[in-house]
Design an enzyme around this catalytic site. Structure first.
Site, PDB file in Angstrom:
ATOM      1  N   LYS A 132      44.644  27.287  38.051  1.00  0.00           N
ATOM      2  CA  LYS A 132      43.575  26.349  38.411  1.00  0.00           C
ATOM      3  C   LYS A 132      42.456  27.004  39.224  1.00  0.00           C
ATOM      4  CE  LYS A 132      44.060  21.828  39.088  1.00  0.00           C
ATOM      5  NZ  LYS A 132      43.225  21.807  40.268  1.00  0.00           N
TER       6      LYS A 132
ATOM      7  N   HIS B 299      39.067  18.188  30.672  1.00  0.00           N
ATOM      8  CA  HIS B 299      39.503  16.925  31.266  1.00  0.00           C
ATOM      9  C   HIS B 299      39.192  15.740  30.338  1.00  0.00           C
ATOM     10  CE1 HIS B 299      40.053  19.492  34.586  1.00  0.00           C
ATOM     11  NE2 HIS B 299      39.582  18.758  35.559  1.00  0.00           N
TER      12      HIS B 299
ATOM     13  N   LYS C  35      44.748  10.582  43.195  1.00  0.00           N
ATOM     14  CA  LYS C  35      45.974  11.372  43.025  1.00  0.00           C
ATOM     15  C   LYS C  35      47.191  10.627  43.558  1.00  0.00           C
ATOM     16  CE  LYS C  35      43.454  15.741  43.382  1.00  0.00           C
ATOM     17  NZ  LYS C  35      43.219  16.967  44.171  1.00  0.00           N
TER      18      LYS C  35
ATOM     19  N   ARG D 148      40.735  21.144  49.791  1.00  0.00           N
ATOM     20  CA  ARG D 148      42.137  21.546  49.709  1.00  0.00           C
ATOM     21  C   ARG D 148      42.619  22.013  51.084  1.00  0.00           C
ATOM     22  NH1 ARG D 148      40.960  19.282  45.619  1.00  0.00           N
ATOM     23  NH2 ARG D 148      41.062  20.093  43.503  1.00  0.00           N
TER      24      ARG D 148
ATOM     25  N   HIS E 232      50.426  17.927  40.834  1.00  0.00           N
ATOM     26  CA  HIS E 232      49.075  17.534  40.425  1.00  0.00           C
ATOM     27  C   HIS E 232      49.172  16.437  39.385  1.00  0.00           C
ATOM     28  CE1 HIS E 232      45.065  17.654  38.600  1.00  0.00           C
ATOM     29  NE2 HIS E 232      44.657  18.167  39.749  1.00  0.00           N
TER      30      HIS E 232
ATOM     31  N   GLN F 209      39.256  11.691  45.429  1.00  0.00           N
ATOM     32  CA  GLN F 209      40.470  12.482  45.621  1.00  0.00           C
ATOM     33  C   GLN F 209      41.712  11.599  45.751  1.00  0.00           C
ATOM     34  OE1 GLN F 209      40.919  15.736  45.458  1.00  0.00           O
ATOM     35  NE2 GLN F 209      38.761  16.173  45.090  1.00  0.00           N
TER      36      GLN F 209
ATOM     37  N   HIS G 250      33.004  20.097  42.642  1.00  0.00           N
ATOM     38  CA  HIS G 250      32.777  19.490  43.949  1.00  0.00           C
ATOM     39  C   HIS G 250      31.451  19.969  44.528  1.00  0.00           C
ATOM     40  CE1 HIS G 250      37.446  19.632  44.210  1.00  0.00           C
ATOM     41  NE2 HIS G 250      37.038  18.609  43.490  1.00  0.00           N
TER      42      HIS G 250
ATOM     43  N   HIS H 191      36.749  23.188  50.486  1.00  0.00           N
ATOM     44  CA  HIS H 191      37.042  22.316  51.618  1.00  0.00           C
ATOM     45  C   HIS H 191      37.896  21.100  51.266  1.00  0.00           C
ATOM     46  CE1 HIS H 191      33.551  20.794  49.516  1.00  0.00           C
ATOM     47  NE2 HIS H 191      33.788  19.609  50.028  1.00  0.00           N
TER      48      HIS H 191
END
Length: 429
Positions: free
Chosen positions: A186, A202, A300, A77, A176, A297, A110, A75
């Site tokens: 990904k 990460h 970014k 994206r 990204h 989010q 997530h 959800h």
């Protein structure tokens, strides 16, 4: 005076800036290199599936396969799965109508996707008639070991990749902020990987790499791990789309994991690259819903602003953030420390194998905060956590600009990046 209208939730933020102060308005080219203006979104996808890049058609690959795994986005994206997923399933079953298909939602770390969100994303027919599983990166019993990543971390992914005779993924490609581009590999890492694998990939050293930036794949250590993971999971075919400013499908690329993704990334780069426009103040957004559902989010878009803002300047982010900060770990990196310098110094001492959840987002945000004063335009309900994280809150973009002008001067210059997620800022011209 120029009036700007930039995405905010399901609507827009508006504000005015004097003409003489505006240094640049950074938006992608209106037309994507591989777009098809005269045909529907469905037909764009159908053409991609019927002319795959570096691969047989999916219907041929699927012939004779009993167990097929289809990986899709969650959800967070803006993936137009109502269009893509039925067409992908149709192609899979074209010559294999009795195959057992399971759809795995790639959540990464997530939260789980709700049934309501699934219905909205996939359509009620898909939810009612297909076998949908939501990945849980924290459930060790659901993971299988696929070896060791190039970085040295354990590669553990959802066990359904072992069940499947064929693994397929759909997704979309955009810039990204540390993997170079989204899409392709990904879907596996972080999409359906275990927590321990995601956090190792990460790690602080990788996030700090000069190659772990928007638009860069070459020598990007995060991308290198991701490609390895996708190959070990035997991701055989992808369907990736590029979206226009209205989140409509503008181009589609299907086929081999590497070839189709690289073709999509080239098109994305040609569309998204914009010249650097340095300014005292940079105003941006995370593209509105669903990408601005939480502050996590929204980091970014701040990286695009980071490229343009002068040292010591101001960044203004407009974001609805209806889900708040997006993660307790992310929030506490800042709330429990005096400022960004302390966050960075603590994170930089953490070895890869001990990487903590959300530290990468905190590391990038702290890097941005070290460069510029950040003002966040969002609802009153978010004010407390914004201020607890050592950021300035504003109710409107106008208030934020007034505050920034008090800091930087009445004649301070302004660059506007309406959607910081969809651009790759290049060199100054």
């Amino acid at each position: 005076m120029q009036t700007f209208r930039i995405p905010y939730g399901c609507g827009f933020c508006t504000f005015d800036v004097e003409d003489a102060r505006v240094q640049g308005i950074l938006t992608p080219r209106k037309q994507l290199e591989h777009s098809f203006d005269s045909i529907s979104q469905d037909e764009i996808v159908r053409q991609a599936l019927s002319h795959p890049v570096g691969s047989q058609r999916l219907c041929e690959i699927a012939r004779g396969k009993k167990n097929i795994l289809v990986i899709t986005s969650d959800h967070t994206r803006p993936m137009p799965s109502r269009i893509t997923l039925p067409l992908l399933l149709e192609e899979l079953r074209r010559k294999n109508p009795t195959c057992d298909v399971r759809i795995l939602v790639a959540t990464g770390m997530h939260r789980a996707m709700t049934l309501e969100e699934q219905s909205r994303r996939f359509g009620e027919d898909i939810v009612r008639n297909e076998n949908i599983i939501v990945h849980n990166a924290f459930d060790d019993a659901e993971m299988v070991d696929l070896g060791v990543l190039p970085s040295g971390g354990r590669l553990r992914v959802n066990r359904l990749v072992k069940w499947a005779e064929l693994v397929v993924a759909e997704g979309f490609i955009e810039p990204h902020f540390f993997a170079g581009f989204s899409g392709g590999r990904k879907s596996i890492l972080p999409g359906i990987a275990a927590r321990e694998t995601i956090v190792h990939n990460h790690n602080a050293q990788f996030i700090a790499s000069a190659h772990a930036r928007q638009g860069i794949l070459a020598e990007n250590p995060i991308h290198r791990d991701m490609i390895f993971a996708a190959e070990q999971a035997k991701l055989a075919f992808i369907l990736n789309v590029l979206l226009d400013e209205n989140k409509q499908i503008a181009a589609a690329f299907a086929g081999n994991l590497n070839d189709a993704h690289e073709a999509g990334c080239r098109a994305c780069l040609a569309h998204a690259r914009v010249p650097l426009a340095s300014a005292d103040i940079v105003v941006t957004s995370n593209g509105g819903y669903p990408l601005d559902q939480n502050f996590y989010q929204c980091v970014k878009s701040l990286t695009a602003a980071e490229r343009c803002v002068r040292q010591g300047g101001c960044i203004i982010l407009c974001a609805a953030m209806e889900d708040g900060h997006g993660g307790a770990g992310f929030f506490h990196w800042f709330a429990d420390r005096p400022g960004p310098e302390s966050v960075l110094s603590d994170i930089e001492t953490i070895p890869p194998e001990e990487t903590l959840p959300d530290q990468w987002q905190a590391q990038i945000l702290a890097r941005v905060m070290r460069r510029a004063h950040c003002i966040i335009v969002t609802g009153e309900e978010n004010r407390a956590f914004i201020e607890a994280m050592h950021l300035e809150w504003a109710a409107t973009a106008r208030q934020a600009l007034e505050s920034a002008a008090r800091r930087m001067g009445a004649d301070s210059t302004v660059t506007v990046i309406p959607n910081g997620v969809e651009v790759i800022v290049g060199e100054e011209v």
